[in-house]
Write a protein that holds these residues in place. Structure first.
Motif, PDB file in Angstrom:
ATOM      1  N   UNK A  76       0.839  -1.186   0.107  1.00  0.00           N
ATOM      2  CA  UNK A  76      -0.007  -0.012  -0.105  1.00  0.00           C
ATOM      3  C   UNK A  76       0.906   1.254  -0.035  1.00  0.00           C
ATOM      4  N   UNK A  77       0.367   2.323  -0.524  1.00  0.00           N
ATOM      5  CA  UNK A  77       0.884   3.604  -0.358  1.00  0.00           C
ATOM      6  C   UNK A  77       0.390   4.156   0.783  1.00  0.00           C
ATOM      7  N   UNK A  78       1.172   5.101   1.494  1.00  0.00           N
ATOM      8  CA  UNK A  78       0.968   5.663   2.979  1.00  0.00           C
ATOM      9  C   UNK A  78       0.920   7.120   3.163  1.00  0.00           C
ATOM     10  N   UNK A  79       1.265   7.860   1.901  1.00  0.00           N
ATOM     11  CA  UNK A  79       1.535   9.399   1.934  1.00  0.00           C
ATOM     12  C   UNK A  79       1.720   9.906   0.644  1.00  0.00           C
ATOM     13  N   UNK A  80       1.641  11.089   0.568  1.00  0.00           N
ATOM     14  CA  UNK A  80       1.632  11.547  -0.874  1.00  0.00           C
ATOM     15  C   UNK A  80       1.789  13.374  -0.706  1.00  0.00           C
ATOM     16  N   UNK A  81       2.528  13.771  -1.461  1.00  0.00           N
ATOM     17  CA  UNK A  81       2.845  15.200  -1.586  1.00  0.00           C
ATOM     18  C   UNK A  81       3.200  15.731  -3.079  1.00  0.00           C
ATOM     19  N   UNK A  82       2.862  16.801  -3.427  1.00  0.00           N
ATOM     20  CA  UNK A  82       2.997  17.120  -4.739  1.00  0.00           C
ATOM     21  C   UNK A  82       4.086  18.478  -4.593  1.00  0.00           C
ATOM     22  N   UNK A  83       4.990  18.440  -5.573  1.00  0.00           N
ATOM     23  CA  UNK A  83       6.127  19.403  -5.536  1.00  0.00           C
ATOM     24  C   UNK A  83       5.429  21.092  -5.807  1.00  0.00           C
ATOM     25  N   UNK A  84       6.240  21.857  -5.258  1.00  0.00           N
ATOM     26  CA  UNK A  84       5.502  23.232  -5.311  1.00  0.00           C
ATOM     27  C   UNK A  84       5.355  23.801  -6.686  1.00  0.00           C
ATOM     28  N   UNK A  85       6.110  23.352  -7.774  1.00  0.00           N
ATOM     29  CA  UNK A  85       5.807  23.851  -9.045  1.00  0.00           C
ATOM     30  C   UNK A  85       4.859  22.654  -9.753  1.00  0.00           C
ATOM     31  N   UNK A  97       5.550  19.639 -10.903  1.00  0.00           N
ATOM     32  CA  UNK A  97       6.131  18.829 -11.781  1.00  0.00           C
ATOM     33  C   UNK A  97       6.304  17.581 -11.261  1.00  0.00           C
ATOM     34  N   UNK A  98       6.076  17.132 -10.143  1.00  0.00           N
ATOM     35  CA  UNK A  98       6.295  15.783  -9.527  1.00  0.00           C
ATOM     36  C   UNK A  98       5.518  15.686  -8.318  1.00  0.00           C
ATOM     37  N   UNK A  99       4.971  14.199  -8.085  1.00  0.00           N
ATOM     38  CA  UNK A  99       4.042  13.592  -7.112  1.00  0.00           C
ATOM     39  C   UNK A  99       5.255  12.824  -6.398  1.00  0.00           C
ATOM     40  N   UNK A 100       5.149  12.934  -5.319  1.00  0.00           N
ATOM     41  CA  UNK A 100       6.044  12.341  -4.155  1.00  0.00           C
ATOM     42  C   UNK A 100       5.296  11.286  -3.331  1.00  0.00           C
ATOM     43  N   UNK A 101       5.590   9.876  -3.280  1.00  0.00           N
ATOM     44  CA  UNK A 101       4.799   9.128  -2.356  1.00  0.00           C
ATOM     45  C   UNK A 101       5.442   8.363  -1.368  1.00  0.00           C
ATOM     46  N   UNK A 137       9.978   2.640   0.480  1.00  0.00           N
ATOM     47  CA  UNK A 137      10.466   3.489  -0.619  1.00  0.00           C
ATOM     48  C   UNK A 137       9.755   4.643  -0.748  1.00  0.00           C
ATOM     49  N   UNK A 138      10.375   5.837  -0.984  1.00  0.00           N
ATOM     50  CA  UNK A 138       9.768   6.951  -1.639  1.00  0.00           C
ATOM     51  C   UNK A 138       9.966   6.956  -3.345  1.00  0.00           C
ATOM     52  N   UNK A 139       8.809   7.333  -3.670  1.00  0.00           N
ATOM     53  CA  UNK A 139       8.756   7.256  -5.216  1.00  0.00           C
ATOM     54  C   UNK A 139       8.326   8.545  -5.890  1.00  0.00           C
ATOM     55  N   UNK A 140       9.385   8.897  -6.986  1.00  0.00           N
ATOM     56  CA  UNK A 140       8.932  10.099  -7.364  1.00  0.00           C
ATOM     57  C   UNK A 140       8.343  10.138  -8.779  1.00  0.00           C
ATOM     58  N   UNK A 141       7.254  10.464  -9.049  1.00  0.00           N
ATOM     59  CA  UNK A 141       6.304  10.196 -10.129  1.00  0.00           C
ATOM     60  C   UNK A 141       6.515  11.818 -10.978  1.00  0.00           C
ATOM     61  N   UNK A 142       6.285  11.462 -12.325  1.00  0.00           N
ATOM     62  CA  UNK A 142       6.084  12.540 -13.223  1.00  0.00           C
ATOM     63  C   UNK A 142       4.668  12.426 -13.775  1.00  0.00           C
TER      64      UNK A 142
END
Length: 566
Positions: A377-386, A388-392, A398-403
């Motif tokens: 499961x994914x447990x947390x999420x954040x969107x970059x200030x600009x 461009x990226x979503x962080x989970x 792991x932390x995963x950076x999505x574009x």
């Protein structure tokens, strides 16, 4: 310099300047341990007006007539305000779900300039849902004496909800409220925040919601006793640029849109085909389309319009009183864990227990893309200030950076040895080329990361097994930005997780092992970062120095430079 209350980062020393510990409760061996939900943090910066100096000598010279005249003027102003409210009230009561009240217009445009207050007084309430209200001595005088920018912090622990002033180093909170249920999530509206009011939404493990103004200690209860949904509230967010709308995610796989000014309506969500008794899908394998006619949560979201929605009643139909919910979205068969709005407020990134990150267009109420986690499961999420990226963060440690614009996983971050609890971007150290973000996990590690897409090591097997479709040749998020949301996507929305050797790896900048119970929350503010544990131990770590450069705008969760002394 390294200690339990300090750590050294590349930019300098971070040190604890303020701590808030939960009160020690007696432990009875005969009673079963209480179920404890994660401590969540939310904050807002309020600008208090400067105080005008009084002139007692002039008042004494003019005598009591000046005071009487001032009182008369104030009474006249109050009468005018009352008349304006009485004139405006019928218009608000007659308002129905016309075309201007559809989710599309509600998400895209600010609300009418109407100021409403919660109905009930929490100090005199007879409700058994609220068990105790404790306020700091002289709270009203303390607030009246405030000047300039002040940052307030809210957090939950056990069955309590606390309101404190960040940086004041006060021993007691401004307000502590105890409930008969567990508060599980909360959010404060930065749009309506002022020196006279704060709009806070609290979600509970019973599904109940409370709209609360800590300034006046007034509240209003929504989804009372789970009228609309009795599932656990997992996250709540005010809709940006809206004074009344907010979204709540639930443990039954739904996100519900509410309006704080509406009453609860009689509503039963539709159940899509294949929702019950359906085996769990292995999301990390290549997705296989389900049986024809069965709802596929990896490619669509199931929307149930309420009876008062224009789609259900017909646009322009009179006599239909708009109630809650505004809309009902079913995302998946398992629980929705959290969600965040994109910086431009056009998209929502939602994570769930089925291990998927879903990008949603809230205006069109459509699923845009669905990405699988590497494992669990994914447990947390954040969107970059600009944007461009979503962080989970997830159960794969792991932390995963999505574009979302390139529809791919950009990098993974290895450093935790247990589930990741919270992730957040440090806006003051993100410049569009390099991004600073942090994470905390159940391994009690606070980790800082620096990410630059241009400096990533390119894996040898990148693209060998899962060739990427360019944005120009696919109907992706970038295409939707230009053409709108009315066209159903023909390209696949589901994106399986790439293998480890296909994705670059980011290493930590700093790893700090903290001596506390399980860490659950992390927030970056302009002059500090905040950590919170599951038991409600909150720490404020002051930054080593003030960041140079132009002053940044204040956003939700931003702390001003005047909030810390020393």
């Amino acid at each position: 310099m390294e200690s339990d209350s300090a750590f050294v980062a590349p930019e300098g020393v971070y040190s604890v300047t303020e701590e808030h510990k939960p009160p020690q409760l007696p432990i009875h061996s005969s009673t079963a341990p209480q179920l404890i939900y994660q401590t969540r943090l939310s904050s807002v910066t309020v600008r208090f007006p400067p105080k005008q100096p009084a002139s007692p000598g002039l008042a004494q010279f003019l005598g009591a007539n000046l005071t009487k005249d001032l009182k008369k003027d104030k009474e006249k102003d109050k009468d005018k305000d009352k008349e304006a409210v009485v004139k405006e009230r019928p218009l608000l009561e007659e308002r129905s779900m016309s075309s201007s009240d559809t989710p599309e217009d509600s998400f895209s445009s600010p609300d009418k300039p109407h100021i409403s207050r919660p109905k009930h007084n929490m100090r005199t309430t007879s409700s058994t849902f609220i068990t105790r209200l404790q306020s700091a001595e002289g709270l009203s005088k303390t607030l009246a004496a405030k000047q300039g920018e002040v940052t307030f912090l809210f957090y939950n622990t056990g069955k309590a909800f606390l309101w404190i002033e960040a940086g004041a180093k006060a021993k007691e909170p401004l307000t502590r409220i105890s409930f008969s249920a567990h508060p599980t999530c909360h959010d404060v509206n930065p749009l309506t925040a002022s020196s006279e009011r704060l709009d806070v939404i609290l979600g509970f493990n019973t599904g109940d919601l409370i709209w609360f103004d800590p300034m006046s200690s007034r509240y209003c209860r929504l989804n009372k006793q789970g009228t609309i949904s009795s599932s656990i509230c997992t996250a709540v967010r005010w809709v940006p640029s809206s004074q009344t709308l907010f979204l709540v995610s639930h443990a039954d796989g739904t996100i519900i849109v509410y309006d704080k000014e509406r009453e609860d309506g009689l509503f039963t969500a539709s159940v899509p085909n294949g929702l019950t008794n359906t085996p769990h899908i292995t999301i990390n394998a290549h997705h296989v389309s389900p049986i024809s006619g069965e709802w596929d949560p990896l490619s669509t979201m199931f929307v149930t319009p309420p009876p008062w929605h224009p789609e259900a009643t017909g646009k322009g139909e009179k006599g239909v009183v708009a109630k809650n919910p505004v809309s009902h979205w079913r995302l998946c068969r398992r629980g929705v864990v959290d969600f965040v709005f994109s910086p431009d407020n056009k998209y929502v990134a939602a994570i769930s227990e089925d291990g998927c990150l879903r990008v949603i267009d809230p205006l069109a109420e459509q699923l845009v893309d669905c990405y699988a986690s590497y494992f669990g499961s994914l447990t947390c999420v954040a969107w970059s200030p600009d944007g461009r990226f979503i962080l989970t963060g997830g159960q794969d440690d792991l932390l995963t950076i999505f574009s979302p614009w390139e529809q791919r996983v950009v990098a993974r971050c290895q450093g935790h040895s247990s589930f990741v609890s919270s992730v957040a971007f440090d806006e003051s150290r993100c410049d569009g080329r390099t991004y600073r973000f942090g994470s905390v996990g159940e391994d009690n590690k606070l980790i800082l990361w620096d990410f630059s897409s241009g400096a990533l090591h390119r894996p040898k097997l990148l693209g060998a097994h899962h060739p990427r479709i360019s944005m120009s040749s696919s109907i992706s998020l970038a295409y939707r930005r230009g053409t709108g949301s009315t066209i159903q996507l023909s390209a696949p929305r589901y994106h399986p997780a790439p293998s480890r050797n296909e994705v670059s790896t980011v290493q930590p900048v700093l790893v700090k092992q903290l001596d506390s119970d399980l860490l659950t929350s992390l927030a970056f503010l302009s002059r500090a970062l905040i950590t919170a544990s599951k038991a409600g131990h909150v720490r404020l770590w002051v930054r080593p120095l003030v960041m140079a450069g132009p002053r940044r705008r204040h956003t939700r969760g931003t702390l001003s430079a005047t909030d810390f002394q020393g």
